[in-house]
Design an enzyme around this catalytic site. Structure first.
Site, PDB file in Angstrom:
ATOM      1  CG  HIS A  59      22.399  63.003  19.089  1.00 53.70           C
ATOM      2  ND1 HIS A  59      23.636  62.430  19.172  1.00 53.70           N
ATOM      3  CD2 HIS A  59      22.274  63.783  20.202  1.00 53.70           C
ATOM      4  CE1 HIS A  59      24.236  62.828  20.286  1.00 53.70           C
ATOM      5  NE2 HIS A  59      23.427  63.649  20.917  1.00 53.70           N
ATOM      6  CD  GLU A  77      20.876  64.269  23.984  1.00 53.77           C
ATOM      7  OE1 GLU A  77      21.605  63.821  24.881  1.00 53.77           O
ATOM      8  OE2 GLU A  77      21.315  64.639  22.883  1.00 53.77           O
ATOM      9  CG  HIS A 135      23.116  68.878  22.098  1.00 49.84           C
ATOM     10  ND1 HIS A 135      22.543  68.235  21.021  1.00 49.84           N
ATOM     11  CD2 HIS A 135      23.797  67.912  22.764  1.00 49.84           C
ATOM     12  CE1 HIS A 135      22.843  66.951  21.036  1.00 49.84           C
ATOM     13  NE2 HIS A 135      23.609  66.733  22.098  1.00 49.84           N
ATOM     14  NE  ARG A 155      33.186  63.496  19.064  1.00 49.20           N
ATOM     15  CZ  ARG A 155      33.624  62.305  18.707  1.00 49.20           C
ATOM     16  NH1 ARG A 155      34.063  62.104  17.472  1.00 49.20           N
ATOM     17  NH2 ARG A 155      33.621  61.301  19.549  1.00 49.20           N
TER      18      ARG A 155
END
Length: 268
Positions: A59, A77, A135, A155
């Site tokens: 991200h 996150e 991740h 992605r």
């Protein structure tokens, strides 16, 4: 104030969810979102339930999201594993450094999965995932995720699924470094713990009744998520495990002496 929930179908989700949740018939629920009120729009709290591998992804940070015209925040996150099947793993960062070209090549040919560092996990494992970190989440995981409220995902690899990939932009912003192991911790056997302290949000694990220092430090609006035992917000609103609530400050929340909960608030 209880937050409304949103059940999100995912190809990697589950058709059977752990209590107190239930998946509608013939659906595979991967995420349960708690829709934040306007006063907490910077944050999103959700559960994740996996039966298959998630894509290898990353991200953008806030500056990159703004520069691309994709919103005013990126996505830091973190994950708290609340249950894991034997052998369940999380992939975070790489065993050795990869530059942009190597990242793009590995994503294109699928070898990126084998270059990542995979952590075998169990309940109580906690990982902070800064923006740009590559991740993936393996099957058999139940996770609470707290994140900046941003839905920009690049992605890099998706195991041949027919979903869009973002090799060029993803490899350009991805951090090819090994994961900083200081960002991984285990919940204490007893007592509360600070899990995240900025830069975008703070997150605390509260076991039992919080001490005066924590009460004072959360004098701003927050979200509270009980994991064991009920809590009460504002003197009369009962919040149970499987729910999430908005509170004006931590002093307005009554905790069960034997309860366990997460509390979080934005820091900017």
């Amino acid at each position: 104030m209880l937050l409304p929930t949103r059940l999100v179908e995912k190809v990697w989700g589950r058709d059977e969810l752990p209590a107190p949740f239930a998946a509608p018939e013939d659906t595979r629920i991967g995420e349960i979102w708690f829709e934040p009120p306007p006063a907490m729009s910077d944050l999103l709290v959700k559960y994740l339930f996996t039966s298959e591998k998630l894509s290898v992804q990353c991200h953008p940070d806030t500056e990159q999201a703004k520069a691309a015209g994709l919103g005013d925040r990126g996505k830091d996150e973190c994950w708290l594993v609340i249950a894991a099947e034997p052998g369940a793993t999380l992939g975070i960062g790489f065993d050795r450094y990869l530059d942009t070209d190597a990242m793009r090549t590995a994503a294109a040919d699928g070898s990126i999965e084998d270059l990542m560092t995979w952590f075998e996990v169990q309940a109580g494992d906690f990982f902070y995932i800064p923006a740009n970190t590559v991740h993936a989440i393996g099957p058999g995981c139940s996770i609470v995720e707290v994140q900046q409220n941003c839905d920009i995902t690049y992605r890099l690899y998706d195991y041949g699924r027919p979903r869009e990939l973002h090799l060029d932009v993803g490899a350009e912003i991805a951090d090819g470094s090994p994961y900083d192991r200081t960002l991984h911790q285990r919940l204490p056997n007893s007592g509360s713990a600070s899990l995240v302290d900025g830069p975008s949000f703070r997150l605390d694990w509260v076991e039992g009744v919080p001490d005066d220092g924590l009460l004072y430090s959360y004098s701003q609006p927050l979200l509270v998520l009980p994991l064991a035992g009920e809590i009460v917000v504002g003197g009369d609103e009962v919040v149970k495990p499987g729910e999430c609530a908005f509170a004006p400050d931590l002093a307005s929340v009554t905790f069960a002496p034997e309860g366990k909960a997460l509390v979080t608030a934005p820091t900017r």
